[in-house]
Design a protein around this motif. Structure first.
Motif, PDB file in Angstrom:
ATOM      1  N   SER A 259       0.827  -1.212   0.000  1.00 59.60           N
ATOM      2  CA  SER A 259       0.000   0.000   0.000  1.00 59.60           C
ATOM      3  C   SER A 259       0.858   1.257   0.000  1.00 59.60           C
ATOM      4  CB  SER A 259      -0.931   0.003   1.223  1.00 59.60           C
ATOM      5  OG  SER A 259      -1.802  -1.103   1.185  1.00 59.60           O
ATOM      6  N   GLU A 260       1.894   1.260   0.829  1.00 67.18           N
ATOM      7  CA  GLU A 260       2.757   2.438   0.944  1.00 67.18           C
ATOM      8  C   GLU A 260       3.481   2.726  -0.369  1.00 67.18           C
ATOM      9  OE1 GLU A 260       6.811   3.782   3.349  1.00 67.18           O
ATOM     10  OE2 GLU A 260       5.582   2.132   4.122  1.00 67.18           O
ATOM     11  N   LEU A 261       4.043   1.684  -0.984  1.00 74.50           N
ATOM     12  CA  LEU A 261       4.832   1.892  -2.193  1.00 74.50           C
ATOM     13  C   LEU A 261       3.961   2.125  -3.428  1.00 74.50           C
ATOM     14  CD1 LEU A 261       7.636  -0.719  -1.518  1.00 74.50           C
ATOM     15  CD2 LEU A 261       7.879   1.764  -1.565  1.00 74.50           C
ATOM     16  N   VAL A 262       2.780   1.516  -3.467  1.00 72.03           N
ATOM     17  CA  VAL A 262       1.855   1.759  -4.575  1.00 72.03           C
ATOM     18  C   VAL A 262       1.417   3.216  -4.589  1.00 72.03           C
ATOM     19  CG1 VAL A 262      -0.496   1.312  -5.388  1.00 72.03           C
ATOM     20  CG2 VAL A 262       1.038  -0.598  -4.911  1.00 72.03           C
ATOM     21  N   GLU A 263       1.180   3.778  -3.426  1.00 72.15           N
ATOM     22  CA  GLU A 263       0.791   5.192  -3.331  1.00 72.15           C
ATOM     23  C   GLU A 263       1.908   6.095  -3.873  1.00 72.15           C
ATOM     24  OE1 GLU A 263      -0.728   8.449   0.011  1.00 72.15           O
ATOM     25  OE2 GLU A 263      -0.535   6.321   0.550  1.00 72.15           O
ATOM     26  N   ILE A 264       3.155   5.731  -3.571  1.00 73.69           N
ATOM     27  CA  ILE A 264       4.290   6.509  -4.073  1.00 73.69           C
ATOM     28  C   ILE A 264       4.412   6.362  -5.596  1.00 73.69           C
ATOM     29  CG2 ILE A 264       6.819   6.612  -4.102  1.00 73.69           C
ATOM     30  CD1 ILE A 264       6.766   5.801  -1.148  1.00 73.69           C
ATOM     31  N   GLN A 297      16.748 -12.090  -3.366  1.00 72.04           N
ATOM     32  CA  GLN A 297      15.468 -12.340  -2.715  1.00 72.04           C
ATOM     33  C   GLN A 297      15.425 -11.659  -1.350  1.00 72.04           C
ATOM     34  OE1 GLN A 297      13.519 -16.183  -3.033  1.00 72.04           O
ATOM     35  NE2 GLN A 297      15.020 -16.867  -4.550  1.00 72.04           N
ATOM     36  N   GLN A 298      15.359 -10.342  -1.389  1.00 70.94           N
ATOM     37  CA  GLN A 298      15.138  -9.543  -0.183  1.00 70.94           C
ATOM     38  C   GLN A 298      14.149  -8.439  -0.538  1.00 70.94           C
ATOM     39  OE1 GLN A 298      19.390  -8.491   0.291  1.00 70.94           O
ATOM     40  NE2 GLN A 298      18.841  -6.355  -0.151  1.00 70.94           N
ATOM     41  N   TRP A 299      13.196  -8.178   0.370  1.00 66.06           N
ATOM     42  CA  TRP A 299      12.028  -7.376   0.012  1.00 66.06           C
ATOM     43  C   TRP A 299      11.897  -6.134   0.906  1.00 66.06           C
ATOM     44  CZ3 TRP A 299      12.120 -10.341  -3.841  1.00 66.06           C
ATOM     45  CH2 TRP A 299      12.164 -11.725  -3.723  1.00 66.06           C
ATOM     46  N   PRO A 300      11.249  -5.081   0.341  1.00 64.45           N
ATOM     47  CA  PRO A 300      10.761  -4.950  -1.029  1.00 64.45           C
ATOM     48  C   PRO A 300      11.908  -4.773  -2.009  1.00 64.45           C
ATOM     49  CG  PRO A 300      10.490  -2.882   0.124  1.00 64.45           C
ATOM     50  CD  PRO A 300      10.976  -3.873   1.157  1.00 64.45           C
ATOM     51  N   ALA A 301      11.616  -5.025  -3.287  1.00 64.99           N
ATOM     52  CA  ALA A 301      12.625  -4.886  -4.340  1.00 64.99           C
ATOM     53  C   ALA A 301      11.954  -4.346  -5.590  1.00 64.99           C
ATOM     54  CB  ALA A 301      13.290  -6.233  -4.620  1.00 64.99           C
ATOM     55  N   PHE A 302      12.747  -3.659  -6.414  1.00 65.37           N
ATOM     56  CA  PHE A 302      12.165  -3.011  -7.590  1.00 65.37           C
ATOM     57  C   PHE A 302      13.146  -3.100  -8.752  1.00 65.37           C
ATOM     58  CE2 PHE A 302      10.941   0.508 -10.353  1.00 65.37           C
ATOM     59  CZ  PHE A 302       9.562   0.378 -10.364  1.00 65.37           C
ATOM     60  N   ALA A 303      12.621  -3.376  -9.939  1.00 65.11           N
ATOM     61  CA  ALA A 303      13.456  -3.437 -11.139  1.00 65.11           C
ATOM     62  C   ALA A 303      12.602  -3.255 -12.372  1.00 65.11           C
ATOM     63  CB  ALA A 303      14.218  -4.756 -11.211  1.00 65.11           C
ATOM     64  N   ILE A 304      13.201  -2.769 -13.439  1.00 67.11           N
ATOM     65  CA  ILE A 304      12.540  -2.653 -14.737  1.00 67.11           C
ATOM     66  C   ILE A 304      13.165  -3.664 -15.687  1.00 67.11           C
ATOM     67  CG2 ILE A 304      12.082  -1.169 -16.732  1.00 67.11           C
ATOM     68  CD1 ILE A 304      12.228   1.235 -14.887  1.00 67.11           C
ATOM     69  N   THR A 319      19.783   0.035  -0.522  1.00 67.84           N
ATOM     70  CA  THR A 319      19.152   1.259  -0.029  1.00 67.84           C
ATOM     71  C   THR A 319      17.654   1.046   0.141  1.00 67.84           C
ATOM     72  OG1 THR A 319      18.758   2.128  -2.256  1.00 67.84           O
ATOM     73  CG2 THR A 319      20.872   2.678  -1.218  1.00 67.84           C
ATOM     74  N   VAL A 320      17.018   1.908   0.916  1.00 65.26           N
ATOM     75  CA  VAL A 320      15.569   1.852   1.121  1.00 65.26           C
ATOM     76  C   VAL A 320      14.867   2.465  -0.092  1.00 65.26           C
ATOM     77  CG1 VAL A 320      13.662   2.637   2.579  1.00 65.26           C
ATOM     78  CG2 VAL A 320      15.849   1.997   3.621  1.00 65.26           C
ATOM     79  N   ILE A 321      13.767   1.859  -0.526  1.00 64.62           N
ATOM     80  CA  ILE A 321      12.995   2.401  -1.638  1.00 64.62           C
ATOM     81  C   ILE A 321      12.190   3.596  -1.137  1.00 64.62           C
ATOM     82  CG2 ILE A 321      11.208   1.941  -3.356  1.00 64.62           C
ATOM     83  CD1 ILE A 321      11.997  -0.977  -3.308  1.00 64.62           C
ATOM     84  N   THR A 322      12.439   4.753  -1.702  1.00 64.00           N
ATOM     85  CA  THR A 322      11.754   5.985  -1.287  1.00 64.00           C
ATOM     86  C   THR A 322      11.124   6.652  -2.508  1.00 64.00           C
ATOM     87  OG1 THR A 322      13.709   7.373  -1.635  1.00 64.00           O
ATOM     88  CG2 THR A 322      13.456   6.344   0.543  1.00 64.00           C
ATOM     89  N   ASP A 324      11.600   9.820  -3.501  1.00 60.70           N
ATOM     90  CA  ASP A 324      12.646  10.538  -4.235  1.00 60.70           C
ATOM     91  C   ASP A 324      13.520   9.574  -5.026  1.00 60.70           C
ATOM     92  OD1 ASP A 324      11.731  12.911  -3.234  1.00 60.70           O
ATOM     93  OD2 ASP A 324      13.247  13.070  -1.638  1.00 60.70           O
ATOM     94  N   GLY A 325      13.801   8.419  -4.421  1.00 57.80           N
ATOM     95  CA  GLY A 325      14.637   7.435  -5.093  1.00 57.80           C
ATOM     96  C   GLY A 325      13.974   6.882  -6.334  1.00 57.80           C
ATOM     97  N   LEU A 326      12.661   6.596  -6.261  1.00 58.18           N
ATOM     98  CA  LEU A 326      11.938   6.063  -7.415  1.00 58.18           C
ATOM     99  C   LEU A 326      11.810   7.108  -8.529  1.00 58.18           C
ATOM    100  CD1 LEU A 326       9.142   3.998  -5.648  1.00 58.18           C
ATOM    101  CD2 LEU A 326      10.907   3.091  -7.164  1.00 58.18           C
ATOM    102  N   VAL A 327      11.541   8.350  -8.141  1.00 58.53           N
ATOM    103  CA  VAL A 327      11.444   9.429  -9.140  1.00 58.53           C
ATOM    104  C   VAL A 327      12.778   9.564  -9.883  1.00 58.53           C
ATOM    105  CG1 VAL A 327      11.210  11.913  -9.472  1.00 58.53           C
ATOM    106  CG2 VAL A 327       9.616  10.701  -7.977  1.00 58.53           C
ATOM    107  N   ALA A 328      13.872   9.571  -9.128  1.00 56.27           N
ATOM    108  CA  ALA A 328      15.203   9.691  -9.735  1.00 56.27           C
ATOM    109  C   ALA A 328      15.514   8.475 -10.611  1.00 56.27           C
ATOM    110  CB  ALA A 328      16.262   9.838  -8.640  1.00 56.27           C
TER     111      ALA A 328
END
Length: 495
Positions: A259-264, A297-304, A319-322, A324-328
């Protein structure tokens, strides 16, 4: 056809025992399909675990549809008996389910879930007209019938026909309705001709504003019905793969993190609509898939994951997914400033041959060598078919490896695909392709018998140098046989 009589008897027996699923054979398959307007066919093998799990659900679905008097038939074909029929239908795995509409060539894959209720729902939709004529009184109930409905508003036959063309093309995925009520169109804020998508998620209503061309409308429907942030799972994975767009995965193992990351991610998803699909994936169930896109295999994780190039761009897992980090991350991706992560085994220090070992680090150097015809096998260490092919493939490679002249012209290679990122889409193992010298942009996939002669002739017929390695091997063997015979005759004379 062998076993046809036995199969027919078994089919009759199954009906006698009250089964609503008919067993078909090569002898009656085509006639049955032609006689029935809508048929769901399961191609199965008795030893297949997934087939055994599907069996009671499939039987229950057939019974429900029969009780509802639907013009839908559910049939099954045992591919261990009806091997010729299954080969004609291109069956490569079990179970395979196909939807036929009154003709052998009017066929599409079943894309629903494999539970009785889902099968009933899917086939009920398939039994409906491609476009439902809407009356004003039933408009609201039609909109609420599915999570996505597509409605056309028309005042002329040509536009209606264009819309029907789109509906027939996409009927397996969406529900379509049409109205010629001008007052209803005005109440919906459109002027005919118009197309409106109604959804129970994201933007509740999306209006098509482009030219009234079937291809454009179909593209619009596919794009706008994809959620801003969807979910990867058995029912959606194929759709994401077929879209051709890069897929951004968010691996999460808790609803709070999701929920937190989807909102971001939501505003990012809106701005990248049509450029990148973004979806969550349940790490507790499908976490192993992270390794396929070079994530730990450590969560949460993000990749394209760029499907066209097979490049993977990983958000730093240290690093923590934030926000600002996702926008950058996305800004860098759009600017082409991200470096893909490459999964590669270490290349062997010396190619001992005869099959040349390729890794991600050496792929371009070996496979794309413009001076050589390169035959490469994309394999997996766990693949049984690959293991059976190995001795033949080794023998093929030996022909070229032993001849210094041929060695400069032809390379026979292999790459452990799950452990090396390759710029090729590989759908199954083994996959064998020839990259001809001087024409590396047009590799040719091998589809023949996995025999030494067929593989050698494939290189001969499609490579730049047209080396007839099998004929060379046979001439050497014949010479050896002649020498052996002469030696035997000499020995006999001495006796």
């Amino acid at each position: 056809m062998k076993f046809s009589f036995i199969s027919t008897v078994l089919a009759a027996a199954s009906v006698a025992l009250g089964s609503d699923v008919l067993s078909l054979t090569k002898d009656n398959f085509e006639s049955f399909i032609k006689e029935n307007p809508l048929t769901l066919a399961e191609f199965f093998a008795p030893w297949c675990g997934h087939c055994k799990a599907l069996a009671p659900e499939y039987e229950q679905a057939a019974t429900i549809l029969s009780d509802q008097k639907k013009a839908v038939k559910l049939v099954k074909i045992d591919c261990t008996v009806q091997d010729e029929l299954c080969s004609e239908q291109g069956i490569e795995g079990f179970p395979t389910l196909k939807v036929f509409r009154g003709a052998i060539d009017d066929v599409s894959p079943y894309t629903g879930q494999r539970k009785a209720d889902d099968i009933v729902s899917f086939m009920t939709k398939m039994s409906m007209p491609a476009v439902t004529d809407l009356v004003t009184e039933k408009f609201e109930s039609f909109k609420a019938a599915e999570s996505v409905v597509v409605v056309g508003f028309f005042s002329d036959p040509a536009s209606n026909q264009t819309f029907s063309e789109v509906a027939n093309q996409l009927r397996d995925s969406f529900v379509f309705g049409a109205s010629n009520d001008e007052k209803l169109a005005a109440a919906e804020g459109v002027t005919a001709p118009a197309v409106v998508i109604y959804k129970s998620y994201d933007d509740a209503k999306t209006i098509y504003t482009g030219d009234f061309v079937a291809a454009n409308i179909a593209s619009f429907v596919k794009l706008e019905t994809t959620p801003f942030i969807g979910e990867v799972g058995p029912a959606t994975y194929a759709g994401y793969m077929e879209s051709g767009l890069p897929l951004a995965y968010l691996f999460v193992d808790s609803e709070d993190a999701k929920s937190e990351l989807v909102e971001i991610l939501l505003p990012i998803a809106r701005s990248f609509r049509g450029k990148v699909n973004i979806a969550t994936i349940d790490a507790s169930r499908y976490g192993q898939h992270a390794e396929n896109i070079n994530l730990k295999q450590q969560w949460p994780a993000f990749a394209i994951h760029e499907l066209s190039s097979n490049n993977k761009f990983v958000y730093n897992q240290e690093t923590v997914i934030t926000e600002d980090g996702l926008v950058a991350f996305f800004e860098s991706y759009e600017a082409g400033a991200l470096t893909p992560t490459i999964k590669s085994q270490e290349p062997p220090e010396i190619q001992e041959g005869p099959v040349v070992i390729v890794t991600a680090k050496t792929y371009d150097e070996i496979v794309l060598d413009e001076d050589k015809d390169v035959l490469i096998e994309f394999y997996a260490t766990w693949c049984g078919h690959c293991k059976r092919l190995a001795p033949t493939y080794e023998e093929l490679a030996q022909i070229f490896w032993d001849d210094e002249d041929l060695k400069k012209k032809v390379v026979v290679a292999k790459v452990d695909t799950p452990n090396n990122d390759v710029p090729e889409e590989v759908r199954g193992f083994p996959t064998i392709k020839l990259y001809p010298a001087g024409d590396k942009l047009n590799p040719i996939e091998y589809s023949g018998d996995r025999t030494l002669e067929s593989l050698a002739n494939f290189i001969r017929d499609n490579g730049k140098y047209h080396v007839d390695a099998y004929a060379k091997l046979k001439s050497v063997q014949d010479a050896i046989d002649v020498d052996s015979a002469a030696e035997e005759e000499t020995t006999h004379d001495e006796l």
